[in-house]
Design an enzyme around this catalytic site. Structure first.
Site, PDB file in Angstrom:
ATOM      1  N   SER A  32      14.585 -11.465  -5.363  1.00 31.92           N
ATOM      2  CA  SER A  32      15.898 -10.837  -5.386  1.00 31.92           C
ATOM      3  C   SER A  32      15.762  -9.400  -4.919  1.00 31.92           C
ATOM      4  O   SER A  32      14.696  -8.790  -5.083  1.00 31.92           O
ATOM      5  CB  SER A  32      16.443 -10.850  -6.813  1.00 31.92           C
ATOM      6  OG  SER A  32      17.613 -10.075  -6.921  1.00 31.92           O
ATOM      7  N   TYR A  45      15.616  -8.802 -15.700  1.00 33.61           N
ATOM      8  CA  TYR A  45      15.723  -9.674 -14.532  1.00 33.61           C
ATOM      9  C   TYR A  45      14.995  -9.051 -13.343  1.00 33.61           C
ATOM     10  O   TYR A  45      14.203  -9.707 -12.662  1.00 33.61           O
ATOM     11  CB  TYR A  45      17.199  -9.901 -14.201  1.00 33.61           C
ATOM     12  CG  TYR A  45      17.434 -10.682 -12.935  1.00 33.61           C
ATOM     13  CD1 TYR A  45      17.309 -12.061 -12.918  1.00 33.61           C
ATOM     14  CD2 TYR A  45      17.770 -10.038 -11.755  1.00 33.61           C
ATOM     15  CE1 TYR A  45      17.528 -12.794 -11.755  1.00 33.61           C
ATOM     16  CE2 TYR A  45      17.994 -10.754 -10.588  1.00 33.61           C
ATOM     17  CZ  TYR A  45      17.864 -12.125 -10.591  1.00 33.61           C
ATOM     18  OH  TYR A  45      18.075 -12.829  -9.435  1.00 33.61           O
TER      19      TYR A  45
END
Length: 146
Positions: A32, A45
């Site tokens: 990501s 995250y």
């Protein structure tokens, strides 16, 4: 953390099994942009996705000389039910969420063309490079724009 890091370790072990064999292939790890640059309110995250990027880079070195390559895919937001399920809607105007089918196509093309890194959308490579080359200005922009 178990899915993003521990589970992926087993994939890396499978890639190492290609050493010495006649086969080849490509390990694709979906990370990501949050793992590359960090994102406010997403520290855990981002940490797992950043760990995944380091894993991909290290695995590339470990698999050097084999016919197994490693691709890291770095999407921004992806248009899935993720945000609705977590109870916090996606509120940014940019990057616009990438359709999941488009991301799947990029993953496929990254394998076909043996890309080491793929940004989705592609323009996200620019802020990623800015962070690497000029972290101060990047952080000022990140604070201002999100």
């Amino acid at each position: 953390m178990a899915v993003n890091l521990t589970g992926v370790r087993h994939v890396g072990g499978a890639g190492r099994g290609g050493r010495g064999g006649g086969g080849g292939g490509r390990v694709v790890l979906v990370s990501s942009m949050a793992g590359w640059a960090g994102v406010a309110n997403e520290a855990a995250y981002a940490a797992t996705k950043g760990g995944l990027l380091a894993f991909a880079e290290s695995l590339r070195y470990e698999l050097a000389g084999t016919r197994v390559g490693v691709t890291a895919v770095l999407p921004g937001a992806v248009d899935t039910p993720f945000f609705a399920r977590r109870g916090v809607p996606y509120h940014r105007a940019r990057p616009k969420p990438v359709p999941a089918g488009r991301l799947a196509d990029l993953v496929w093309r990254s394998v076909v063309y043996r890309r080491d890194e793929v940004f989705a959308p592609a323009w996200l490579a620019w802020p990623a490079r800015l962070r690497g080359g000029a972290p101060g200005p990047f952080r000022a922009m990140a604070k201002r724009f999100g």
